[in-house]
Scaffold this motif. Sequence first.
Motif, PDB file in Angstrom:
ATOM      1  N   LEU A 240       0.826  -1.208   0.000  1.00  0.00           N
ATOM      2  CA  LEU A 240       0.000   0.000   0.000  1.00  0.00           C
ATOM      3  C   LEU A 240       0.861   1.258   0.000  1.00  0.00           C
ATOM      4  CD1 LEU A 240      -2.790  -1.040   2.539  1.00  0.00           C
ATOM      5  CD2 LEU A 240      -3.011  -0.781   0.071  1.00  0.00           C
ATOM      6  N   ARG A 241       1.981   1.219   0.694  1.00  0.00           N
ATOM      7  CA  ARG A 241       2.844   2.398   0.723  1.00  0.00           C
ATOM      8  C   ARG A 241       3.425   2.701  -0.649  1.00  0.00           C
ATOM      9  NH1 ARG A 241       7.891   2.236   4.707  1.00  0.00           N
ATOM     10  NH2 ARG A 241       8.599   0.761   3.112  1.00  0.00           N
ATOM     11  N   GLU A 242       3.804   1.676  -1.378  1.00  0.00           N
ATOM     12  CA  GLU A 242       4.348   1.905  -2.714  1.00  0.00           C
ATOM     13  C   GLU A 242       3.254   2.225  -3.722  1.00  0.00           C
ATOM     14  OE1 GLU A 242       7.008  -0.450  -6.114  1.00  0.00           O
ATOM     15  OE2 GLU A 242       6.742  -1.301  -4.101  1.00  0.00           O
ATOM     16  N   ALA A 243       2.121   1.530  -3.632  1.00  0.00           N
ATOM     17  CA  ALA A 243       1.057   1.737  -4.611  1.00  0.00           C
ATOM     18  C   ALA A 243       0.397   3.099  -4.452  1.00  0.00           C
ATOM     19  CB  ALA A 243       0.016   0.629  -4.487  1.00  0.00           C
ATOM     20  N   ALA A 244       0.240   3.558  -3.226  1.00  0.00           N
ATOM     21  CA  ALA A 244      -0.465   4.816  -2.971  1.00  0.00           C
ATOM     22  C   ALA A 244       0.462   6.016  -2.905  1.00  0.00           C
ATOM     23  CB  ALA A 244      -1.257   4.695  -1.667  1.00  0.00           C
ATOM     24  N   ARG A 299       0.458   9.332   8.817  1.00  0.00           N
ATOM     25  CA  ARG A 299       1.487   8.390   8.382  1.00  0.00           C
ATOM     26  C   ARG A 299       1.005   7.661   7.138  1.00  0.00           C
ATOM     27  NH1 ARG A 299       3.630   5.424  13.924  1.00  0.00           N
ATOM     28  NH2 ARG A 299       4.413   7.302  14.971  1.00  0.00           N
ATOM     29  N   PRO A 300       1.832   7.628   6.110  1.00  0.00           N
ATOM     30  CA  PRO A 300       1.437   6.899   4.910  1.00  0.00           C
ATOM     31  C   PRO A 300       1.409   5.397   5.210  1.00  0.00           C
ATOM     32  CG  PRO A 300       3.722   7.595   4.759  1.00  0.00           C
ATOM     33  CD  PRO A 300       3.174   8.204   6.005  1.00  0.00           C
ATOM     34  N   PRO A 301       0.646   4.610   4.455  1.00  0.00           N
ATOM     35  CA  PRO A 301      -0.078   5.010   3.254  1.00  0.00           C
ATOM     36  C   PRO A 301      -1.551   5.292   3.468  1.00  0.00           C
ATOM     37  CG  PRO A 301       0.081   2.642   3.360  1.00  0.00           C
ATOM     38  CD  PRO A 301       0.740   3.151   4.596  1.00  0.00           C
ATOM     39  N   VAL A 302      -2.122   4.926   4.613  1.00  0.00           N
ATOM     40  CA  VAL A 302      -3.571   5.004   4.779  1.00  0.00           C
ATOM     41  C   VAL A 302      -4.000   6.359   5.325  1.00  0.00           C
ATOM     42  CG1 VAL A 302      -5.554   3.954   5.909  1.00  0.00           C
ATOM     43  CG2 VAL A 302      -3.683   2.518   5.114  1.00  0.00           C
ATOM     44  N   ALA A 365      -7.108  -1.372   1.787  1.00  0.00           N
ATOM     45  CA  ALA A 365      -6.577  -1.694   3.108  1.00  0.00           C
ATOM     46  C   ALA A 365      -7.576  -2.493   3.921  1.00  0.00           C
ATOM     47  CB  ALA A 365      -6.197  -0.405   3.836  1.00  0.00           C
ATOM     48  N   HIS A 366      -8.854  -2.161   3.807  1.00  0.00           N
ATOM     49  CA  HIS A 366      -9.889  -2.906   4.540  1.00  0.00           C
ATOM     50  C   HIS A 366      -9.989  -4.339   4.040  1.00  0.00           C
ATOM     51  CE1 HIS A 366     -13.656  -3.860   6.554  1.00  0.00           C
ATOM     52  NE2 HIS A 366     -14.166  -4.198   5.377  1.00  0.00           N
ATOM     53  N   ILE A 367      -9.919  -4.523   2.719  1.00  0.00           N
ATOM     54  CA  ILE A 367     -10.013  -5.880   2.161  1.00  0.00           C
ATOM     55  C   ILE A 367      -8.828  -6.731   2.606  1.00  0.00           C
ATOM     56  CG2 ILE A 367      -9.933  -7.191   0.005  1.00  0.00           C
ATOM     57  CD1 ILE A 367     -11.504  -4.906  -1.294  1.00  0.00           C
TER      58      ILE A 367
END
Length: 531
Positions: A240-244, A299-302, A365-367
């Motif tokens: 998620l950090r890289e994708a977002a 804080r990334p990514p969320v 992130a939820h999934i």
Amino acid sequence: MVKTAKSGEPTITRHLTPERTDCPHCGGPMRADDANPRTVHTLAGITRLHLTVRRCHQYGCVARRRPYRPEAGGASVLPRHEFGLDVIALIGALRYTEHRSIPEIRAHLVGRGVTIAERTVTNLLDRYDELLAVALADDRRLRTLLGRQGRVLLGVDGWQPDVGHEVLWVIRDCLSGEILLAESLLSARHQDLGELLAAVKAACPVPVAGIVSDGQASIRKAVAAVFPDTPYQRCPFHFLREAARPIYEADRHAKKELQKTVRGVRGIERTAEGRTDPAADVIRGYCSAVRSALTDDGRPPVEASGLRLHDRLTAIHESLGRAEEKGGFRPNSGSGKASSTGGLEATLDLWLPVRTAFAWVHQAAHILGLEAPPGTVIRAKLGGLLGAMRRHRKAAGERAKGVDHFVKVSRRYWPGLFACYDTPDLPRTNNDLEQAFGSHRYHERRATGRKGASPALVLRGSARLVAGLATRRQKVTAADLAGANPAQWKQLRAALEERRQRRVERKRFRRDPQGYLKDLEIKLNQLSLPA
């Protein structure tokens, strides 16, 4: 600080004799030829050891005149060392459990009657790291421990505090928490890491049921080469950090533009300075709310810090509007409404695309955070979300490229995002190993006072990291240190010393490049001379 005080006289005398009296090779008797006296500083006091040495004198024996020393000698002191293993064990405990600095450890030992110099404390701390690392890496111990589990789940990660220097690779069992291998390498190539994984695979007495790591390319390639059929989980946090990343950068840009437009808070605070009326308290309260919103970073990514700032400023603006409708403060009364209203209106077009894109990130992130469904259900849910993102990418407006980047990275991570749902006890993330790195780095800074990471964390990390984590997990005694294999200890110590010499050479070159190169030229010319 060198040792300036004179050592005291021995107060304890011990006579040690080998338990064996016959030669293990020929079976003949071994005579007690001489006694090797030694003075050792222990916590109990200065001890005088009289070590009886036996030798076989039978002609034709392969061990003729070979010294056979008492077995109990190695349980109390290292060869050619002045301080006992109990002192070394205490130094390690003070360092890693109480976070004492070298001067503090020396002061503690002097208070207990052990005369020692600071440099000696540093050297003995290195011996503690080496001995404990060797004892914990004992093959029989690991085989017994892992044999009870019946399987292992590997966590793999690399640590490089200083860019351009060595990388400390650590392979850890996620079930027991034991570090199976820690090795510093000069590169992060997947071929070098593959050799480490192959060594762990060959030494492991039970099957490797799963592997977890971040999304680093070298780790992925090495795992694919050594464990092609083993379930492999890639950390969804790193995914998620890289994708977002583009979406998060867009949020930061919108936040920066919003912060530029929110001005005048300090001027409003000045209008309430020195006042004690209720209106001044309300003004100061609203100004504190604005300042708190401006300084709260996510804080990334969320966590989207920009959206959070926008929502909080909107809430402040609406609160002031409600107060105005009820006959409270007016905009010209210095309440702070005007300072936030302009910024919200000026950046209105920036927030809708960011909010739409981040809603998709939160859904992903939820999934991935669901625990009950099997991997097929998670795969279908995430695939449906990615399909919706591709179909409705225009809803993100200017941030459509960020959505495309999210889908592209998802395809690259896709094979390794679902193994944890189908493999029992396989961690979803590799955060435990990264937290172990961070914990050791924190304790090291706390004990040394360094602001940055110490170069020794990687230079001696293969021993120091293992010893530090183990000491904080369990109490280490002199008997534990005595269980280290002497041959393996010497081998580890030689490898660490060779690595230290390479670091010294690089430092010498930085200090005097011409002199360093001249010495190398002299050595090279000497090699070309005839013998």
